[in-house]
Design a protein around this motif. Structure first.
Motif, short mmCIF file in Angstrom:
data_model
loop_
_atom_site.label_atom_id
_atom_site.label_comp_id
_atom_site.label_asym_id
_atom_site.label_seq_id
_atom_site.Cartn_x
_atom_site.Cartn_y
_atom_site.Cartn_z
N UNK A 73 0.83 -1.21 0.00
CA UNK A 73 0.00 0.00 0.00
C UNK A 73 0.87 1.26 0.00
N UNK A 74 0.28 2.35 -0.39
CA UNK A 74 0.98 3.63 -0.39
C UNK A 74 1.25 4.04 1.05
N UNK A 75 2.45 4.54 1.31
CA UNK A 75 2.79 4.99 2.66
C UNK A 75 3.60 6.27 2.57
N UNK A 76 3.72 6.96 3.69
CA UNK A 76 4.43 8.23 3.74
C UNK A 76 5.87 8.11 4.21
N UNK A 77 6.26 6.97 4.71
CA UNK A 77 7.57 6.89 5.32
C UNK A 77 7.50 7.29 6.79
N UNK A 78 8.59 7.12 7.53
CA UNK A 78 8.56 7.27 9.00
C UNK A 78 8.89 8.66 9.53
N UNK A 79 8.93 9.67 8.66
CA UNK A 79 9.36 10.99 9.13
C UNK A 79 8.45 11.53 10.23
N UNK A 80 7.14 11.30 10.11
CA UNK A 80 6.19 11.83 11.08
C UNK A 80 5.64 10.73 11.99
N UNK A 81 6.30 9.60 12.03
CA UNK A 81 5.89 8.51 12.92
C UNK A 81 6.22 8.86 14.37
N UNK A 82 5.28 8.56 15.26
CA UNK A 82 5.54 8.78 16.70
C UNK A 82 5.15 7.53 17.48
N UNK A 83 6.01 7.03 18.38
CA UNK A 83 7.34 7.57 18.70
C UNK A 83 8.33 7.35 17.56
N UNK A 84 9.39 8.16 17.52
CA UNK A 84 10.37 8.06 16.44
C UNK A 84 11.01 6.67 16.37
N UNK A 85 11.35 6.27 15.16
CA UNK A 85 12.02 4.98 14.94
C UNK A 85 13.29 5.26 14.15
N UNK A 98 16.11 3.82 13.37
CA UNK A 98 16.62 2.89 12.37
C UNK A 98 15.84 2.95 11.08
N UNK A 99 14.53 2.91 11.17
CA UNK A 99 13.69 3.00 9.98
C UNK A 99 13.83 4.36 9.30
N UNK A 100 14.00 5.40 10.10
CA UNK A 100 14.14 6.73 9.54
C UNK A 100 15.41 6.84 8.71
N UNK A 101 16.52 6.32 9.23
CA UNK A 101 17.78 6.37 8.48
C UNK A 101 17.70 5.55 7.20
N UNK A 102 17.08 4.38 7.28
CA UNK A 102 16.91 3.55 6.08
C UNK A 102 16.08 4.26 5.04
N UNK A 103 15.02 4.91 5.51
CA UNK A 103 14.15 5.63 4.59
C UNK A 103 14.86 6.85 4.00
N UNK A 104 15.65 7.56 4.80
CA UNK A 104 16.35 8.74 4.30
C UNK A 104 17.36 8.41 3.22
N UNK A 105 18.14 7.34 3.46
CA UNK A 105 19.28 7.07 2.57
C UNK A 105 19.14 5.79 1.75
N UNK A 106 18.03 5.06 1.93
CA UNK A 106 17.84 3.83 1.18
C UNK A 106 17.34 4.10 -0.23
N UNK A 107 17.14 2.99 -0.96
CA UNK A 107 16.68 3.09 -2.35
C UNK A 107 15.54 2.09 -2.57
N UNK A 108 14.31 2.56 -2.84
CA UNK A 108 13.91 3.97 -2.88
C UNK A 108 13.69 4.53 -1.48
N UNK A 109 13.89 5.82 -1.34
CA UNK A 109 13.72 6.47 -0.06
C UNK A 109 13.48 7.95 -0.26
N UNK A 110 13.73 8.71 0.77
CA UNK A 110 13.46 10.15 0.68
C UNK A 110 14.41 10.85 -0.29
#
Length: 332
Positions: free
Chosen positions: A20-32, A34-46
């Motif tokens: 499904x379509x998702x926004x990524x973990x930037x606005x997830x609370x509580x912060x995660x 590990x997932x945030x770093x993967x999303x920022x620098x992964x492929x595909x990611x932010x």
């Protein structure tokens, strides 16, 4: 590469990715973290692939193609014409490449195409009875001139000190942070601008032109009424008005000018041959064209979720949309 490894087709031939379509973990609370770093620098990611591509094009255009800012203290034909020619060349090459690969050459057929049918060759709703010709006219006759005008005004403001020009040498951290923030600012502006043109009066007189593209293709991206172009491209001056550098402004300009080609491909992935592909990441906007009342923006800022218009492509979202429309009809 086979599309069945990544999704399925329903009885009508509509392609549905598994995830499904998702926004990524930037606005997830509580912060995660590990997932945030993967999303920022992964492929595909932010960052990868498209934010990096857009920022790189913006920097290259500013550093190597546009005239020096010292020439921009007055509105003169020379430097304005140079920017206009460069912008036209960018659009013709970028949109032409996407359309040529996917729709003219049809290098991957309908593989990963959401709507398995191709745009109709002839339709009375379009200028000249042809979707692509109609789209190109609105893009080139209205979109590029208005895009260029906003860029010219923003650069004039920088050149004359009417807005503060950030010096990267003095504030390298803010310069870098703002490169990450600019795509989020663009998403927020696009959401509210898009909701605005869905107000019935504005939709009927202006935005309906864009929504004629129920089966969009790359040139559909900037096929808008001039009034909508004026609203859509205003984010360029918005970024110039904050403490920024022309590269930040150009980053938004490139996103608004070239990004719609990707957003309207109508394909979930671009097949590069073998096991290689790149995500187009455009399903949210495809669903907006299909369902109209959902996904006014896409990316990383969950504004549609906060305002109740998010559709993640699942049957559960279909049910929520039907219920929302039913409640609205009952109030009338």
């Amino acid at each position: 590469m086979n599309e069945t490894d990544f999704g399925t087709r329903d009885a009508l031939g509509e392609y549905h990715p598994k995830d499904p379509i998702s926004y990524g973990p930037l606005f997830t609370w509580p912060p995660r973290p590990g997932k945030l770093l993967t999303w920022l620098f992964g492929m595909p990611g932010y960052i990868l692939p498209w934010n990096l591509v857009m920022t790189a094009i913006a920097a290259a255009v500013w550093l190597f193609l546009y005239p020096p800012i010292t020439e921009m203290t007055a509105f003169r034909f020379g430097w304005i014409a140079q920017i206009a020619v460069i912008n036209y060349a960018l659009v013709l090459v970028w949109y032409g490449a996407w359309h040529g690969w996917l729709y003219t050459l049809r290098r991957q057929g309908t593989q990963f195409k959401y709507n398995r049918t191709w745009p109709k060759l002839k339709s009375a709703v379009f200028l000249f009875g042809k979707q692509n010709a109609d789209n190109m006219v609105w893009t080139l006759a209205s979109g590029v001139p208005i895009w260029t005008a906003y860029v010219v005004v923003a650069l004039y403001l920088y050149a004359n000190g009417y807005v503060t020009l950030l010096n990267p040498a003095d504030h390298p951290i803010w310069f870098g942070v703002l490169l990450f923030v600019v795509p989020l600012l663009h998403e927020a502006h696009f959401f509210f601008a898009h909701r605005l043109v869905h107000v019935p009066f504005l939709y009927r007189h202006f935005h309906a032109l864009h929504h004629k593209n129920v089966n969009p293709a790359p040139w559909s991206g900037l096929s808008m009424h001039p009034v909508e172009h004026l609203i859509y491209f205003s984010s360029i001056v918005m970024v110039a008005a904050i403490y920024s550098h022309p590269i930040h402004m150009m980053s938004v300009a490139i996103r608004t000018g070239l990004g719609p080609a990707i957003g309207h491909t109508g394909f979930d992935k671009v097949d590069l041959g073998g096991d290689r592909s790149v995500d187009a990441g455009v399903r949210a906007h495809y669903l907006h064209h299909k369902l109209f009342e959902v996904n006014y923006s896409d990316g990383s800022v969950p504004l549609d979720k906060w305002f109740g218009s998010f559709h993640d492509g699942t049957p559960a979202s279909d049910d929520r949309l039907r219920e929302r429309l039913k409640k609205r009809a009952a109030k009338r």
